[in-house]
Enzyme design. Structure first.
Site, short mmCIF file in Angstrom:
data_model
loop_
_atom_site.label_atom_id
_atom_site.label_comp_id
_atom_site.label_asym_id
_atom_site.label_seq_id
_atom_site.Cartn_x
_atom_site.Cartn_y
_atom_site.Cartn_z
N GLN A 90 0.84 -1.20 0.00
CA GLN A 90 0.00 0.00 0.00
C GLN A 90 0.88 1.25 0.00
OE1 GLN A 90 -2.10 0.35 3.68
NE2 GLN A 90 -3.68 1.69 2.86
N GLU A 131 -9.47 -1.58 5.86
CA GLU A 131 -8.27 -1.78 6.66
C GLU A 131 -8.65 -1.90 8.13
OE1 GLU A 131 -5.34 1.30 6.12
OE2 GLU A 131 -3.82 0.10 7.14
N SER A 182 4.89 -1.32 4.23
CA SER A 182 5.07 -2.71 4.63
C SER A 182 5.14 -3.59 3.39
CB SER A 182 3.90 -3.18 5.49
OG SER A 182 3.71 -2.30 6.56
N SER A 202 1.19 6.39 2.59
CA SER A 202 1.87 7.36 3.44
C SER A 202 3.11 7.95 2.77
CB SER A 202 2.31 6.70 4.75
OG SER A 202 1.22 6.11 5.38
C1 LIG Z 1 4.51 -0.72 11.36
C2 LIG Z 1 3.93 0.25 10.40
C3 LIG Z 1 3.55 -0.18 9.14
C4 LIG Z 1 3.02 0.72 8.22
N1 LIG Z 1 2.68 0.28 6.98
C5 LIG Z 1 2.22 1.16 6.05
C6 LIG Z 1 1.95 0.74 4.72
O1 LIG Z 1 2.12 -0.42 4.38
N2 LIG Z 1 1.53 1.65 3.83
C7 LIG Z 1 1.33 2.94 4.18
O2 LIG Z 1 0.91 3.71 3.31
N3 LIG Z 1 1.59 3.39 5.42
C8 LIG Z 1 2.04 2.53 6.37
N4 LIG Z 1 2.32 2.95 7.64
C9 LIG Z 1 2.20 4.39 7.94
C10 LIG Z 1 1.06 4.75 8.85
O3 LIG Z 1 -0.17 4.66 8.19
C11 LIG Z 1 1.34 6.16 9.38
O4 LIG Z 1 2.50 6.09 10.15
C12 LIG Z 1 0.21 6.70 10.21
O5 LIG Z 1 -0.92 6.97 9.43
C13 LIG Z 1 0.61 7.96 11.00
O6 LIG Z 1 1.19 8.94 10.20
P1 LIG Z 1 2.58 9.59 10.61
O7 LIG Z 1 3.50 8.47 10.87
O8 LIG Z 1 2.92 10.56 9.57
O9 LIG Z 1 2.33 10.34 11.96
P2 LIG Z 1 1.79 11.84 12.12
O10 LIG Z 1 0.55 11.99 11.33
O11 LIG Z 1 2.90 12.80 11.85
O12 LIG Z 1 1.43 11.86 13.64
C14 LIG Z 1 2.32 12.22 14.71
C15 LIG Z 1 1.50 12.22 15.99
O13 LIG Z 1 0.49 13.21 15.90
C16 LIG Z 1 -0.77 12.64 16.13
N5 LIG Z 1 -1.77 13.29 15.30
C17 LIG Z 1 -1.72 13.54 13.96
N6 LIG Z 1 -2.84 14.13 13.55
C18 LIG Z 1 -3.63 14.27 14.63
C19 LIG Z 1 -4.92 14.80 14.87
N7 LIG Z 1 -5.67 15.30 13.88
N8 LIG Z 1 -5.39 14.76 16.13
C20 LIG Z 1 -4.67 14.23 17.14
N9 LIG Z 1 -3.44 13.73 16.99
C21 LIG Z 1 -2.94 13.75 15.74
C22 LIG Z 1 -0.61 11.19 15.74
O14 LIG Z 1 -1.58 10.38 16.36
C23 LIG Z 1 0.79 10.90 16.22
O15 LIG Z 1 0.75 10.60 17.58
C24 LIG Z 1 2.84 2.07 8.58
C25 LIG Z 1 3.22 2.50 9.87
C26 LIG Z 1 3.76 1.60 10.76
C27 LIG Z 1 4.14 2.09 12.11
#
Ligand SMILES: Cc1cc2nc3c(=O)[nH]c(=O)nc-3n(C[C@H](O)[C@H](O)[C@H](O)COP(=O)(O)OP(=O)(O)OC[C@H]3O[C@@H](n4cnc5c(N)ncnc54)[C@H](O)[C@@H]3O)c2cc1C
Lengths: 393, 368
Positions: free
Chosen positions: A112, A230, A147, A115
């Protein structure tokens, strides 16, 4: 419509014509797909029989009893859980016929590409560009935390096709060929030491327009199908009592009386109760689905399991004391499947930290529950009607 | 990620049936009509919190008092599942009625004795019709497996004020003692909607219903059903608290926004909703396990109690907090819910006691 008895008959016929003991695994799975017994609720010709979804259990039980091979859902989870329902809902007939069979059989793994470094929770802020060029689209950008990108043959991808539109409106959804020369996958090591996810660089990747899902500019709506599935696919499984993470700790507790303390006992029981209640809530959700009354509890289950896995695996490390100070191995591996409960307590503890981030963070899910389930007012927003290119970044 | 193979044992039915939904609608309509918050607030400082005539309507017109009693013994022949739905509604409205005490605990105790003689069966029929109210004379805090006092005088007896007859456990068995022959001294309860009293009966008074062994088994069964269905009362109460809080915080403005749009509050309410999803599953599981007489009932009840009592208290505390100053006032019904939730936490065994029971039942022994 097909009923349970008919499905049983069809399953037995499949088993007779392709005895698991003497049939090649992939051949068996292909035959199962062609018989419509892969996902019975899918259309005829696409692995299903248009039967009620609940009846899949009938087929699965017959096949498990006969020792038939399964398609190893753990390896192809993203394909099964996310790509397939999206392809089914938004793909052309040709796209559906091309992709669903190898996806389900497990011959082709999916990943996928959603991100990006600058667009995680705020997924609609994504910057990867797709520009039309004749019958193709040309894609440039960077994805992250992907992933299984290192084992994937195909990807679901969202990219920006209209930077002048507000951010939710200028996005289009594609199926991306991971063997395209413009796709570069680099391992991204995570806190467990493994590299389960990756960075993916897309440079001049050519995607035929026939591999677009949904209309141009309608990718956000298409992505909702993926994201909804999902969340539902996480936590929908039926588990026995002590079936999850709690079972590991309970076993250690029973077998190692020398590790017991009063403080740990109290906390273990707290978690045991919470795990049992989460299991019952999952069971209730399943029963609602079977009765054709799905509730919004799907997101609740993901939230609950994320928290439980974290507190329980944390307790397990503590319980182990001196052993909890050790870790299996830190060597970087690129695993073929995502493993939540495997390896040792230290691994479980570290991997569980991802449960509240992957597939939407717990904070974002709580927002969704608050607004869509409870009907609380939305956050004030300043990004809704502004062209994406004019947003501060 | 996908369906795993089916476990062999028959899973509990955790949904609500149509009949249960109809029953709920009838009880809810009755309570909305006759026992709204203003009515209750008006009554809690009188001699009796019970709304006159309400018991007769619930027990007689709706037939709720006899749900657990088989038809041949004069009841409705329904089950714990339906009684649980009634309790959810009584919990939502924090209704002062001797339902849990008479229609569940006393009734279930007598059901265990229905084969022991005509006295128990006769009383059961009267309870089922709602003509009489019976209360088991043990302290409200007694857990299903715990020892209970066999003294002449017992404090902390719930709904004693509404009782026509007391079921009194004595060293030589269980007795039915008419209220006229007992001394009832009211105590001041934390929960104003479930009155407590010290009940004194003279040794030898009343009719003996069963000998000591049968009495002990019967009382335990009564308390087990009570604890299991109390979870439904707690669920209903927590539901009301969350709904009211959501409604209020959507309307109440501060800083030029509805306070319910502040994320710190939204997350707390979303978390409560999540707890409620669990509480509903746990309470339904307990009701269904009791209804089917499952061997798993003691564990399922203990799980429901250990979980639901915490959720109800948290919901009521959040309700008060998120209502701000209004939540602290006597005029607002939030305190009725808080007082009930806190007292329910102690009723029929605390969460900790139920956890100890779980430890024992599933073999998670404490340190030596
Ligand atoms: C093990 C793992 C596998 C993954 N696999 C995939 C994959 O296969 N494909 C893919 O596309 N993505 C994947 N991801 C990505 C995942 O979907 C994102 O990490 C996730 O959506 C969070 O985005 P970010 O990491 O940019 O955090 P951010 O959005 O930068 O968030 C940082 C912090 O701010 C908080 N936050 C952000 N917005 C808000 C809000 N509106 N209100 C309150 N708090 C908020 C978050 O909860 C977090 O605590 C994976 C992530 C992990 C950890």
């Amino acid at each position: 419509m097909t009923d349970a008895e008919e499905l049983r008959v069809l399953t037995r016929k499949l088993l007779e014509e392709h005895p698991p003991a003497t049939t090649d695994r992939t051949d068996f799975l292909r035959a199962r797909f062609d018989a419509g017994l892969a996902w019975v609720h899918y259309p005829v010709g696409l692995g299903g029989l248009d039967a009620p979804r609940a009846l899949q259990a009938v087929v699965d039980a017959e096949l498990a009893a006969a020792g038939a091979p399964d398609n190893d859902p753990r390896k192809i989870g993203i394909g099964l859980g996310m790509a397939a329902p999206t392809v089914l809902a938004h793909g052309t007939d040709e796209v559906k016929r091309r992709f669903l069979r190898p996806l389900w059989v497990g011959e082709e793994v999916w990943c996928q590409l959603f991100s990006e470094p600058g667009a995680g929770s705020d997924l609609a802020a994504l910057a990867t560009r797709a520009v039309r060029d004749g019958e193709d689209w040309v894609v440039d950008g960077q994805k992250v935390w992907t992933s299984s990108a290192h084992t994937a043959r195909w990807a679901i991808l969202i990219a920006r096709t209209d930077p002048d539109a507000p951010k939710h409106r200028g996005i289009t959804y594609f199926v991306c060929d991971m063997t395209d020369p413009g796709v570069e996958v680099r391992p991204l090591r995570q806190i467990t030491g493994e590299a389960e996810f990756n960075e993916v660089f897309l440079t001049g990747v050519r995607i035929p327009d026939a591999h677009r899902l949904g209309e141009v500019g309608d990718g956000w709506r298409v992505a909702q199908t993926t994201l909804m599935n999902e969340r539902v696919s996480i936590g929908g499984a039926r588990i026995p009592r002590e079936g999850g993470m709690i079972g590991k700790v309970a076993t250690t507790w029973r077998e190692r009386p020398e590790l017991r303390t009063h403080d740990l006992h109290r906390r273990l029981l707290d978690h045991w109760v919470d795990a049992e209640v989460a299991r019952l809530a999952g069971e209730r959700l399943r029963q609602q689905l079977v009765a054709g009354r799905p509730g919004p509890e799907g997101s609740a289950m993901k939230l609950a399991f994320a928290r439980l896995n974290q507190v329980i695996s944390g307790l397990e490390v503590e319980l182990l004391g001196d052993e909890g100070l050790l870790y299996g191995e830190w060597e970087m591996r690129r695993p073929e499947l995502v493993d939540f409960t495997g390896r040792d307590a230290g691994y479980r503890y570290l991997r569980s930290k991802g449960n509240s981030i992957e597939g939407g963070t717990s904070e974002v899910l709580l927002n969704i529950v608050a607004e869509r389930v409870l009907g609380l007012p939305p956050e004030p927003r300043n990004d809704k009607d502004v062209a994406w290119k004019d947003l501060a970044r | 990620m996908t369906e795993s193979s089916e476990p062999t044992e028959q899973p509990l039915d955790l949904l609500y049936s149509e009949t249960e939904d109809d029953l709920r609608a009838a009880v809810r309509a009755l309570l909305a009509d006759r026992a709204g918050p203003q009515t209750l607030l008006g009554r809690i400082e009188t001699d009796s919190p019970y709304v006159p005539g309400l018991w007769k309507s619930l027990a007689g017109d709706i037939g709720a008092a006899g749900l657990l009693v088989p038809e041949k013994l004069g009841g409705q022949g329904a089950s714990h599942r339906e009684a649980a739905v009634v309790l959810e509604e009584l919990g939502r409205a924090v209704t002062p009625l001797p339902y849990l005490t008479s229609a569940v605990v006393a009734t279930e105790t007598l059901l265990a004795l229905a084969g022991e003689g005509e006295a128990a069966a006769g009383l059961l029929a009267e309870l089922a019709s709602g003509r009489r109210v019976a209360v088991l004379a043990v302290p409200l805090s007694t857990a299903p497996g715990a020892e209970f006092p066999l003294a002449e005088s017992v404090a902390g007896v719930p709904d004693a004020a509404a009782a026509d007859v007391f079921l009194v456990p004595r060293a030589d068995g269980l007795y039915a003692v008419p209220a006229e022959e007992a001394t009832v001294e009211p105590q001041t309860p934390l929960d104003l909607t479930r009155p407590l009293a010290r009940v004194t009966t003279e040794g030898g008074s009343g009719t003996r219903l069963a000998g000591p062994d049968a009495a002990r088994t019967a009382v335990r069964r009564g308390l087990l059903a009570g604890a299991g269905l109390l979870a439904s009362e707690q669920l209903g109460l927590a539901e009301w608290c969350l709904e009211e809080t959501v409604r209020y915080t959507r309307e109440r403005h501060q800083f030029n926004r509805p306070v319910g749009s502040f994320q710190a509050l939204k997350h707390r309410m979303a978390q409560l909703w999540l707890d409620l999803v669990g509480a509903r599953a746990a309470a339904r599981a307990a009701a269904d396990a009791l209804a089917t007489g499952s061997a798993d009932a003691p564990l399922t009840v203990a799980v429901a109690q250990a979980y639901c009592s915490k959720v109800a208290v948290r919901a009521a505390e959040e309700c008060v907090q998120l209502h701000g100053g209004i939540g602290m006032t006597w005029e607002h019904p939030a305190h009725l819910a808080l007082k009930r939730a806190k007292s329910d936490q102690i009723a029929l065994g605390s969460a900790g006691r139920h956890q100890d029971a779980i430890a024992c039942l599933v073999g998670l022994e404490p340190p030596a």
